[in-house]
Scaffold this active site. Structure first.
Site, mmCIF file in Angstrom:
data_model
loop_
_atom_site.group_PDB
_atom_site.id
_atom_site.type_symbol
_atom_site.label_atom_id
_atom_site.label_comp_id
_atom_site.label_asym_id
_atom_site.label_seq_id
_atom_site.Cartn_x
_atom_site.Cartn_y
_atom_site.Cartn_z
ATOM 1 N N ASP A 162 0.871 -1.175 0.000
ATOM 2 C CA ASP A 162 0.000 0.000 0.000
ATOM 3 C C ASP A 162 0.904 1.220 0.000
ATOM 4 O O ASP A 162 1.599 1.492 0.976
ATOM 5 C CB ASP A 162 -0.895 -0.020 1.239
ATOM 6 C CG ASP A 162 -1.873 1.144 1.249
ATOM 7 O OD1 ASP A 162 -2.133 1.702 0.181
ATOM 8 O OD2 ASP A 162 -2.371 1.497 2.341
ATOM 9 N N THR A 163 0.928 1.961 -1.109
ATOM 10 C CA THR A 163 1.877 3.067 -1.259
ATOM 11 C C THR A 163 1.209 4.406 -0.987
ATOM 12 O O THR A 163 0.018 4.576 -1.224
ATOM 13 C CB THR A 163 2.481 3.090 -2.674
ATOM 14 O OG1 THR A 163 1.428 3.258 -3.630
ATOM 15 C CG2 THR A 163 3.199 1.785 -2.962
ATOM 16 N N GLY B 66 0.027 8.378 -1.210
ATOM 17 C CA GLY B 66 -0.474 9.145 -2.341
ATOM 18 C C GLY B 66 0.147 10.516 -2.498
ATOM 19 O O GLY B 66 0.043 11.119 -3.561
ATOM 20 N N SER C 182 38.173 22.860 -2.418
ATOM 21 C CA SER C 182 37.593 21.515 -2.576
ATOM 22 C C SER C 182 36.836 21.110 -1.313
ATOM 23 O O SER C 182 37.273 20.224 -0.581
ATOM 24 C CB SER C 182 38.663 20.489 -2.934
ATOM 25 O OG SER C 182 39.781 20.538 -2.071
#
Length: 634
Positions: free
Chosen positions: A110-111, A113, A542
């Site tokens: 279940d991802t 939204g 650097s």
């Protein structure tokens, strides 16, 4: 009479055996917030009858506390495990759940939204065979629907169910269903999505989830569960694609056995089959297919095996064994789509570690061609990718690797990028194709090498990399060291930060991205000068460890000497020989190191000069002493 414990053990053993040989389908649910993804998964878990009584009791109690469905059970609470999710009624993390039916086992992700959780959705979708795209029948196709559709097309999910949910809230209207289907088909055509199934349902009431129900007699397609039980699994499809096995381990228990172990990513293989090893291109035949349970007459995608070959050829971890008729490609430059998954932005030129299958190789994004707006699908110019950004980029590797385009084989075309300093996963990508120029550019052999040039000059080539804050004294000390070396008859060259920006790097500014590119160019020039047999000195701020690490990796062992000119900020600011600190403090100079841009001090330099406590002469003598100690000069 059998004991209760024996009966329970028997039931468990019978249950496990009943499920042992079922096929497995991995799928995701996605879509806009509050489209009912978690409710749908909760109902699937409930209807599969795999919930324990204590779980049901807990959900009934939580439904009264957190639920949004009145007196009815709130199935979403079976999935929304985080307290923040339950209180807000949304899904944040990727929640994985297992269930099964008589026909198949399932793992569902279940991802979330929300746009800010794009990386979570990509993670959940990376191993999915199918996707359920939820659409609220009241709202139709929304921005998040389009976004997740784009991500599904990007990841290459082949089977998509457009589940038009909450039909009970639009009076189960066929006209509304048909309108949404037409609208989505028109959009999906732009993405090249083809295998789509549209199902009207009510996750809350159960219509068309497990059974058809009686509210939508006009719908004659499959139920959602019926679709999930019959849709083709990628492992089945991969058995009919060209053979690929990334080598994970060279198995050498004794002198008479030398096998190559790995998980077969695609295709099938039998004893006697001709194979090609990439990237070397060497060929042989399969002699045996060895497993813990004995030899096999055939092995298929998804099996872990050890292959023994007819010939003794050099194969290492990371190589890919392919069928000889359709071998994997090899290249070291690619066009790729990259999803950025880290808080720190992706900067072109910065080195990362790329993991492609079992291969690990140094990688650099040399160019961001464009960034994709996941909401509108528009292409925009970009100099960096921020968290959740998606860009089409040019990727350069330190050596050729075996690969397939991601759309043909996700296992040999999908990769992750790892930060070399922290070992964190920072990006996930899909290889499109090799750049033609990578096939046409080869290293030209020359007879006079670096060693010969050094001998002619009577010295050992080396790079002295001076780093520190602006005003720390880098250029002054480096200049004094070069004078001493020159007086001793050594052949040297000093690359100074300001001087280089008048020519080679005059097109670069002082953003983080420009600083990364500045150091990349200097490191490449310094490598060429070391190859010419010179003692090279560089004096650059650097500021980033990753770029100094990149410069070190370009050199051979012992050729890179990092010299940290350690001067406290207050001392450097008091010196301020160019007036830069004053400008930065007045806000006239942005991204100035030490003020509004970080300096990452070396953790283990070859020489640490406490410059504020040393004269220039003393600091230069310390460098010369180190060179003599390492027998780099006489």
């Amino acid at each position: 009479m059998a004991h209760a414990s024996d009966m329970i053990a028997g039931d468990i053993e019978g249950y496990l055996k009943a499920h042992e040989h079922k096929g497995l389908l991995r799928f995701i649910t996605c879509g806009s917030v509050d489209d009912g993804k978690s409710t749908l998964i909760g109902r699937l878990l409930f209807e599969s009858k795999l919930l324990f009584e204590d779980q049901l009791a807990a959900i009934e109690a939580d439904s009264k506390k957190y639920g949004t469905q009145g007196e009815e059970m709130d199935f979403a609470l079976l999935v929304d495990g985080l307290a923040a999710e339950r209180e807000q009624g949304i899904t944040i993390d990727v929640a994985y759940r297992f269930f099964s039916t008589d026909k198949r086992k399932f793992i569902v992700a279940d991802t979330p939204g929300h746009e800010q959780y794009t990386r979570n959705m990509v993670t959940g979708a990376s191993t999915a065979d199918a996707a359920i795209l939820m659409v609220d029948a009241r709202h139709g196709i929304l921005t998040q629907t389009r976004r997740h559709s784009f991500l599904m097309s990007l990841i290459g999910i082949r089977h998509i169910v457009v589940a038009i949910n909450k039909m009970d809230l639009v009076d189960y209207s066929k006209a509304r269903f048909d309108q949404i289907v037409d609208e989505y088909r028109a959009f999906a055509k732009q993405l090249g999505l083809e295998d789509m199934t549209f199902i009207p349902l009510s996750a809350l009431k159960g219509d068309n989830v497990i059974e058809h129900g009686h509210h939508m007699p006009w719908y004659h397609g499959p139920t959602l569960m019926g679709y999930l039980e019959t849709v083709e699994v990628d492992e089945e499809r991969l058995q009919h694609t060209p053979f690929r096995m990334p080598v994970q381990w060279v198995n050498r228990p004794h002198l008479d056995f030398r096998g190559f172990t790995g998980l077969i990513a695609s295709g099938t293989v039998k004893p006697g089959d001709a194979i090609r090893v990439q990237p070397s291109g060497k060929t042989s035949h399969i002699k045996r297919i060895f497993t813990y349970d004995g030899d096999l007459e055939q092995a298929i995608a998804g099996q872990s095996v050890t292959l023994l070959l007819e010939d003794e050829i050099d194969i290492s971890r990371g190589d890919v064994i392919s069928g000889v008729d359709a071998p994997a490609e090899t290249a070291d430059q690619f066009e790729t789509t990259l999803v950025w998954m880290h808080d720190q932005p992706l900067l072109p030129g910065r080195p990362y570690l790329m993991k492609l299958g079992t291969q690990s190789v140094s990688a650099t994004v040399s160019q961001i061609k464009y960034q994709v707006n996941v909401n509108t699908l528009e292409h925009a110019a970009a100099r960096q990718l921020d968290l959740n950004g998606i860009g089409v980029c040019t990727l350069s590797l330190s050596k050729p690797v075996a690969f397939d385009p991601y759309q043909e084989n996700a296992d040999t075309g999908g990769y992750i990028l790892i930060d070399r300093m922290t070992n964190n996963t920072v990006g996930a990508g899909m290889l499109h194709f090799a750049l033609r120029r990578s096939q046409n550019i080869h290293m030209q052999h020359v007879d006079i090498d670096k060693q010969a040039r050094g001998i002619a000059k009577g010295q050992k080539p080396v790079l002295l990399w001076f780093t520190g804050l602006s005003g720390a004294g880098k250029s002054t000390i480096a200049n004094r060291v070069e004078k001493k070396l020159h007086a001793a008859g050594q052949h040297t060259y000093l690359l100074d930060g300001d001087n280089v920006r008048h020519g080679l790097n005059r097109d670069l500014g002082f953003t983080d991205a420009d600083r990364v590119e500045n150091i990349r160019r200097v490191a490449e020039v310094a490598r060429l000068m070391v190859d010419a047999g010179l003692i090279v000195l560089t004096a650059f701020i650097s500021p980033f460890r990753s770029e100094r690490r990149m410069a070190r990796d370009l050199m051979e062992e012992g050729e890179f000497i990092e010299i940290f000119v350690d001067t406290p900020l207050e001392v450097a600011e008091e010196r301020d020989p160019k007036g830069l600190y004053k400008k930065a403090r007045r806000g006239e100079l942005k991204n100035f190191t030490g003020i509004d841009s970080a300096y990452e001090a070396p953790e283990d330099p070859e020489l640490h000069l406490q410059a504020a406590k040393l004269s220039t002469e003393e600091a230069a003598d310390a460098v010369i002493a180190l060179l003599r100690e390492r027998q780099l000069i006489g």
